[in-house]
Design an enzyme around this catalytic site. Structure first.
Site, PDB file in Angstrom:
ATOM      1  N   CYS A 282      12.743 -13.395   3.309  1.00  0.00           N
ATOM      2  CA  CYS A 282      13.737 -14.020   4.174  1.00  0.00           C
ATOM      3  C   CYS A 282      13.171 -15.309   4.781  1.00  0.00           C
ATOM      4  O   CYS A 282      12.863 -16.230   4.046  1.00  0.00           O
ATOM      5  CB  CYS A 282      14.252 -13.033   5.220  1.00  0.00           C
ATOM      6  SG  CYS A 282      15.787 -13.592   6.022  1.00  0.00           S
TER       7      CYS A 282
ATOM      8  N   HIS B  38      16.424  -9.049   1.636  1.00  0.00           N
ATOM      9  CA  HIS B  38      15.485  -8.111   2.264  1.00  0.00           C
ATOM     10  C   HIS B  38      15.220  -6.938   1.330  1.00  0.00           C
ATOM     11  O   HIS B  38      16.038  -6.017   1.249  1.00  0.00           O
ATOM     12  CB  HIS B  38      16.056  -7.596   3.589  1.00  0.00           C
ATOM     13  CG  HIS B  38      16.068  -8.594   4.688  1.00  0.00           C
ATOM     14  ND1 HIS B  38      15.007  -8.770   5.545  1.00  0.00           N
ATOM     15  CD2 HIS B  38      17.004  -9.504   5.065  1.00  0.00           C
ATOM     16  CE1 HIS B  38      15.290  -9.726   6.408  1.00  0.00           C
ATOM     17  NE2 HIS B  38      16.497 -10.189   6.138  1.00  0.00           N
TER      18      HIS B  38
ATOM     19  N   GLU C 228      13.257  -4.528   1.780  1.00  0.00           N
ATOM     20  CA  GLU C 228      13.111  -3.307   2.575  1.00  0.00           C
ATOM     21  C   GLU C 228      14.453  -2.711   2.965  1.00  0.00           C
ATOM     22  O   GLU C 228      14.506  -1.550   3.407  1.00  0.00           O
ATOM     23  CB  GLU C 228      12.266  -3.598   3.818  1.00  0.00           C
ATOM     24  CG  GLU C 228      12.953  -4.346   4.944  1.00  0.00           C
ATOM     25  CD  GLU C 228      13.028  -5.845   4.759  1.00  0.00           C
ATOM     26  OE1 GLU C 228      13.430  -6.542   5.715  1.00  0.00           O
ATOM     27  OE2 GLU C 228      12.679  -6.333   3.662  1.00  0.00           O
TER      28      GLU C 228
END
Length: 209
Positions: free
Chosen positions: A85, A189, A191
């Site tokens: 990001c 992202h 994650e």
């Protein structure tokens, strides 16, 4: 022995989630750190980032010796690097969020606001969207086609198209990933991208650029 991974803590990243995702993807020793000496010993480096380009750039540069240690390992020693990001955006020459702020300058280009030509298009670009690899791009083999989770209002306008590893579409094309040599950056992202994101992290952990 498992490789030591430095997950950079400069007060601007979703560290807990990224740490957990790296471990779920197969990482061994993940050091959440801002210590330049630990960074110098790392075999892989992950730079997250949440918030504005300006705040993240200032936060990173405010830690004595950290940028120099990152440049020593990433640019000098060629260890695999992943920016996430705003951590990806910091690779740029400059960012234009809250004024003009210098980035790391590792990949030429600048971070600009997402332009909304259609009122139907929402900014920030938030939610699941496609990731389309650029087959001839640097590091393209790390990026697979699929969908990932995005959350951003600014995008990386890359100077050299060979550095664009993947694109997405949000009222027009936006860079989803950049890559050069041993550096990979993703706007989305991993994650938060479930199986798609864990797959990317697993490939990064095995990457030998």
């Amino acid at each position: 022995m498992a490789e030591a991974i430095a997950l950079i803590d400069y007060g601007a990243g979703n560290l807990h989630s990224v740490h957990n995702a790296l471990r779920a993807a197969g990482a061994g020793h993940v050091h959440v750190t801002a210590d330049p000496d630990i960074v110098r010993g790392a075999r892989r480096i992950v730079l997250p980032g949440v918030g504005s380009f300006k705040a993240c750039a200032h936060g990173l540069k405010a830690i004595p010796g950290l940028v120099a240690a990152l440049e020593e390992r990433v640019i000098g020693a060629g260890v695999p690097f992943l920016g996430i990001c705003v951590g990806m955006q910091l690779l740029a020459t400059r960012g234009r969020e809250h004024g003009v702020t210098k980035g790391l300058g590792w990949i030429a280009g600048e971070v600009r606001p997402i332009e909304r030509s259609d009122p139907v298009i929402k900014v920030p670009h938030m939610g699941w969207n496609d990731v389309r690899p650029m087959p001839r791009a640097n590091g393209a083999r790390l990026i697979e086609p699929g969908e990932a989770y995005f959350l951003h209002s600014f995008h990386f306008a890359v100077a050299d198209g060979h550095d664009v590893a993947a694109m997405t579409d949000h009222g027009g094309g936006l860079v989803a990933a950049v890559a050069r040599d041993n550096m990979l950056g993703v706007q989305f992202h991993p994650e938060k991208s479930q199986a798609y994101g864990l797959g990317l992290l697993a490939r990064f952990l095995e990457w030998k650029p």
